[in-house]
Write a protein that holds these residues in place. Structure first.
Motif, short mmCIF file in Angstrom:
data_model
loop_
_atom_site.label_atom_id
_atom_site.label_comp_id
_atom_site.label_asym_id
_atom_site.label_seq_id
_atom_site.Cartn_x
_atom_site.Cartn_y
_atom_site.Cartn_z
N ASN B 103 6.18 5.60 -4.22
CA ASN B 103 6.13 4.32 -3.48
C ASN B 103 7.60 3.55 -3.88
O ASN B 103 7.99 4.05 -4.97
CB ASN B 103 5.05 3.35 -4.15
CG ASN B 103 3.60 3.73 -3.61
OD1 ASN B 103 3.08 4.51 -4.16
ND2 ASN B 103 3.43 3.26 -2.43
N TYR B 109 12.29 -7.56 0.68
CA TYR B 109 10.87 -7.98 1.78
C TYR B 109 9.83 -8.17 0.92
O TYR B 109 8.95 -8.33 1.45
CB TYR B 109 10.88 -6.70 2.60
CG TYR B 109 12.18 -6.43 3.18
CD1 TYR B 109 12.37 -7.14 4.54
CD2 TYR B 109 13.05 -5.67 2.90
CE1 TYR B 109 13.51 -6.92 5.13
CE2 TYR B 109 14.06 -5.17 3.64
CZ TYR B 109 14.39 -6.03 4.75
OH TYR B 109 15.59 -5.44 5.51
N ARG B 110 9.76 -7.78 -0.49
CA ARG B 110 8.57 -8.11 -1.36
C ARG B 110 7.43 -7.10 -0.90
O ARG B 110 6.22 -7.56 -0.77
CB ARG B 110 8.04 -9.55 -1.47
CG ARG B 110 9.08 -10.56 -2.16
CD ARG B 110 8.14 -11.83 -2.67
NE ARG B 110 9.48 -12.73 -3.26
CZ ARG B 110 9.40 -12.55 -4.60
NH1 ARG B 110 9.04 -11.53 -5.03
NH2 ARG B 110 10.39 -13.40 -5.08
N ARG B 111 7.95 -6.03 -0.56
CA ARG B 111 7.03 -5.03 0.00
C ARG B 111 7.20 -3.63 -0.84
O ARG B 111 8.08 -3.19 -1.10
CB ARG B 111 6.98 -4.72 1.48
CG ARG B 111 6.92 -5.46 2.50
CD ARG B 111 6.93 -5.31 3.91
NE ARG B 111 6.77 -6.08 4.92
CZ ARG B 111 5.54 -6.38 5.46
NH1 ARG B 111 4.45 -5.67 5.10
NH2 ARG B 111 5.42 -7.28 6.32
N VAL B 112 5.82 -2.99 -0.68
CA VAL B 112 5.82 -1.79 -1.47
C VAL B 112 5.47 -0.60 -0.28
O VAL B 112 4.68 -0.87 0.43
CB VAL B 112 4.70 -1.58 -2.38
CG1 VAL B 112 4.62 -0.25 -3.06
CG2 VAL B 112 4.84 -2.74 -3.41
N ARG B 113 6.32 0.05 -0.19
CA ARG B 113 6.42 1.23 1.01
C ARG B 113 6.07 2.58 0.64
O ARG B 113 6.55 3.14 -0.49
CB ARG B 113 7.84 1.14 1.60
CG ARG B 113 7.98 2.07 2.86
CD ARG B 113 9.33 1.78 3.70
NE ARG B 113 9.27 2.78 4.63
CZ ARG B 113 9.29 2.48 5.90
NH1 ARG B 113 8.62 1.35 6.14
NH2 ARG B 113 9.70 3.51 6.69
N ARG B 114 5.15 3.27 1.30
CA ARG B 114 4.61 4.65 0.78
C ARG B 114 5.78 5.35 1.34
O ARG B 114 6.08 5.26 2.67
CB ARG B 114 3.33 4.83 1.47
CG ARG B 114 2.90 6.38 1.25
CD ARG B 114 2.55 6.58 -0.30
NE ARG B 114 0.98 6.24 -0.57
CZ ARG B 114 0.19 7.19 -1.04
NH1 ARG B 114 0.30 8.44 -0.99
NH2 ARG B 114 -0.83 6.44 -1.28
N GLN B 253 6.58 -4.05 -9.03
CA GLN B 253 6.95 -5.42 -8.43
C GLN B 253 7.43 -6.51 -9.49
O GLN B 253 7.54 -7.65 -9.18
CB GLN B 253 5.44 -5.87 -7.61
CG GLN B 253 5.27 -4.96 -6.56
CD GLN B 253 3.95 -5.42 -5.89
OE1 GLN B 253 3.90 -6.28 -5.15
NE2 GLN B 253 2.91 -4.70 -6.31
#
Lengths: 423, 257
Positions: B103, B109-114, B253
């Motif tokens: 991850n 973007y405050r996003r967690v991307r797989r 995060q």
């Protein structure tokens, strides 16, 4: 006024990168220029994003993120986020954020239908940042990690903030919507606007809940949000015969219908297609019944027109793949955009391809969108160049095909140049 | 695909110091010896720098922090975060169980991307390493390769390694193992056209009081692109206490680690 703002921006930029006293402030300075090939208009703007984050304890942080901008017809100062956040606070199993914050939901790379919390500004084109910018909302976000893999997130919003749609654009869209009812063209309609926002308060908040975790090798999340549409819809239209040369004048009262959303998001690898990664969001919207009352001129009988009635779906399903030549491909099927609701929801296909040069400096890309509803298209060709890690220059040329009132034809043709410096 | 297993194994393994007989050793004997001399490190925390050098010689220095833990099943989980400069600050990579799950946290973007599928082959934040390179830390799995001791010089054993994975982007790797310390000194990676593509070199090692050594600085060069990434570790803590749920999407995060 513009010169004063520009001076402030320049002075503040110099201070931020030179004075030790403000060295903790980081951010980005960005110059945007756009050339509308249809009208020949050249527009430009200067933005300065400033971020200041500080730790209060080993579990608490605070931050302020502002944008100072120099551009016509926009606020010179915009809050990007002001927040207090806690990790393993107030309990070990919980995290929280509160303040003016952004709460991104959804796994899709663009047009996520479950990303319903933060309003968005109307994008001027398909250049950099297309559909990516968000407006913060006052909210509390609280997440409880009840197991290692799964959490439950609660969102509480005691205020309502709508999407930002410039009034001239809103008037034009309404004129296009109303004109056919009277058998005239939109140019014959002049629209006056009034807005009635929903009553949202600490006692009557907007709220949402989301649980996320893993099922096998796939990240999944289920969500529910109880709120209001962020785009306004007409509720009452008083049409009068125009007295300023136009054929009709309409006073329109706009409102924001209530909306419930059930969402599913997922991202992961599927063995059926080796090498591909799926990211998708599916949302079911349940609107309140919303109709528009039209009062015609000359005391003719008023009539109603349904705008929202039945539940409907919106979807963004994407698959991305990187070839052996390091070409990144991303294809997204979208049912609905953030500006389409109810019966207006229609299908699109977006394709993005990009390839970073071996030294990481250059990245040419192409983004294409096709509306299945009317065949209109938009294509954006561009290249990003990073002279070094802190600088980024992106040039994009966007071309649309289809009539101006088609789904994507209205985006028009334009050239966009963005230069940014991160400090 | 285990492209750079040896590189990452090198990062996380400390090997014992021992003079060994150079006579009549096979590749298996050498690998056995390397494994024997690994120190018992279950968790670690390292701070250091990553110097990225482009084809024109321009340099970018990044501060990094890394955490790792060997799980009960022998797999390794890691967290890798950039601390500076601002353009990459807090971009964080989580790899669970030898990269079984990767991850990426993008703070902007405050996003967690797989990161999955072919996306693992993309380079990580402008470095010479792919996501998969950063995740393959489980150590050298002999069953994934054919290998043979092909030569030796005064200082090193020279072992040729051929990946069995048909999707590997390498035809073979040539590894130099220090005769005295039994750790990897250099690995040459050859592409499918048998052209030397990448070279991993150990630039600095540190001898510990207990007789083990650990690396301090390594360099990965891409000879096709004429680029280089040098990783230097300045603070290393081993066998530290980490919460059971530390290696998680939640942790990456956090504003600070």
């Amino acid at each position: 006024m513009k010169n004063v703002l520009l001076s402030i921006l320049v002075v503040f930029s110099v201070l931020c990168v030179s004075l030790p006293a403000v060295a903790l402030i980081t951010g980005e300075a960005r110059l945007d220029t756009s050339w509308d090939l249809d009208s020949g208009e050249l527009d430009y703007g200067l933005e300065l994003d400033l971020e200041y984050h500080t730790s209060i304890s080993d579990r608490l942080w605070a931050g302020v993120e502002l944008t100072l901008r120099y551009r016509e017809d926009t606020d010179p100062v915009r809050i990007r986020e002001i927040f207090l956040e806690g990790f393993q606070a107030p309990w070990d199993e919980t995290d929280f954020r509160l303040g003016y914050i952004k709460i991104p939901w959804g796994a899709s790379d663009m047009l996520s239908p479950v990303d319903v919390i933060n309003p968005i500004p109307m994008s001027p084109g398909i250049g950099e940042g297309f559909m990516g910018e968000k407006i913060p909302v006052p909210a509390i976000q609280f997440e409880w990690y009840h197991t290692f893999d799964w959490s439950i997130e609660l969102v509480y919003q005691p205020d309502f903030t709508p999407n930002f749609i410039p009034e001239p654009l809103q008037r034009g869209m309404l004129a296009s919507q109303l004109a056919p009812l009277f058998g005239v063209s939109s140019a014959d309609f002049v629209v006056g606007l009034d807005y009635l926002e929903p009553e949202v308060s600490f006692d009557r908040p907007l709220w949402g809940v989301r649980t996320r975790g893993h099922i096998g090798s796939v990240d999944v999340a289920l969500s529910y949000h109880d709120g209001y549409y962020l785009n306004p819809f007409p509720s009452r239209v008083d049409v009068m015969v125009g007295d300023m040369g136009e054929m009709f004048h309409a006073d329109v009262l706009m409102g924001y219908p209530r909306r419930r959303m059930l969402g599913l998001e997922f991202q992961g690898e599927l063995r059926a297609l080796p090498g591909a990664t799926f990211r998708g969001d599916v949302a079911l919207f349940i609107p309140e019944h919303w109709s528009m009352t039209v009062v015609p001129p000359n005391k003719a009988e008023s009539f109603e027109e349904d705008i929202l009635r039945d539940p409907y779906w919106k979807v963004a399903l994407g698959v991305d793949y990187t070839t052996d030549d390091n070409i990144y491909l991303n294809m997204i099927y979208a049912l609905g955009t953030p500006f389409e609701e109810g019966d207006d929801v229609s299908s699109y296909l977006f394709l993005q391809a990009e390839r970073e040069s071996s030294d990481g400096r250059w990245k040419p890309f192409i983004t294409s969108g096709l509306s299945f509803a009317d065949g209109s298209m938009v294509n954006a060709l561009g290249v990003s160049y990073m002279p070094d890690l802190d600088w980024n220059i992106t040039l994009t040329a966007s071309f649309a095909s289809g009539p101006p009132d088609s789904k994507l034809g209205g985006i028009g043709d334009g050239i966009f140049l963005t230069a940014s410096y991160v400090f | 695909m285990k492209k750079l297993l040896l590189f990452v194994a090198l990062i996380f393994l400390a090997v014992g110091v021992c003079a060994a007989s150079a006579s009549a050793l096979t590749a298996d004997d050498i690998f056995d010896e390397m494994e024997e001399r690994q120190s018992e490190v279950t968790t670690s925390r390292s701070r250091g720098s990553l110097l990225v050098v482009d084809a024109r010689g321009r340099e970018e220095l990044r501060e990094v922090i890394m955490y790792s833990r060997e799980e009960d099943d022998g797999t390794v989980s890691t967290i890798f975060r950039f601390l500076s400069p601002a353009s990459v600050r807090n971009i964080t990579l989580l790899s669970l169980e030898d990269g079984d799950q990767i991850n990426l946290y993008m703070p902007a973007y405050r996003r967690v991307r797989r990161i999955a599928g072919s996306g693992r082959q993309e380079t990580f934040a402008g470095t010479n390493f792919t996501y998969e390179d950063m995740s393959d830390i489980g150590g050298f799995e002999r069953e994934d390769y054919e290998y043979e001791l092909i030569d030796e010089d005064e200082e090193n054993y020279i072992i040729e390694i051929v990946p069995l994975d048909p999707d590997s982007q390498y035809s073979r790797q040539v590894m130099k193992v220090d005769k005295n310390l039994f750790f990897v000194n250099q690995i040459d990676f050859y592409d499918l056209e048998e052209t030397l593509w990448r070279v991993l070199e150990v630039l600095e090692v540190e001898e510990m009081d207990d007789g083990t050594v650990r690396f301090r600085e390594i360099s990965m060069s891409d000879l096709k692109d004429n680029t280089r990434s040098d990783l230097k570790l300045e603070e290393i803590e081993e066998n530290i206490d980490l919460p059971a749920n530390f290696f998680s999407v939640r942790t990456i995060q956090r504003p600070e680690l």
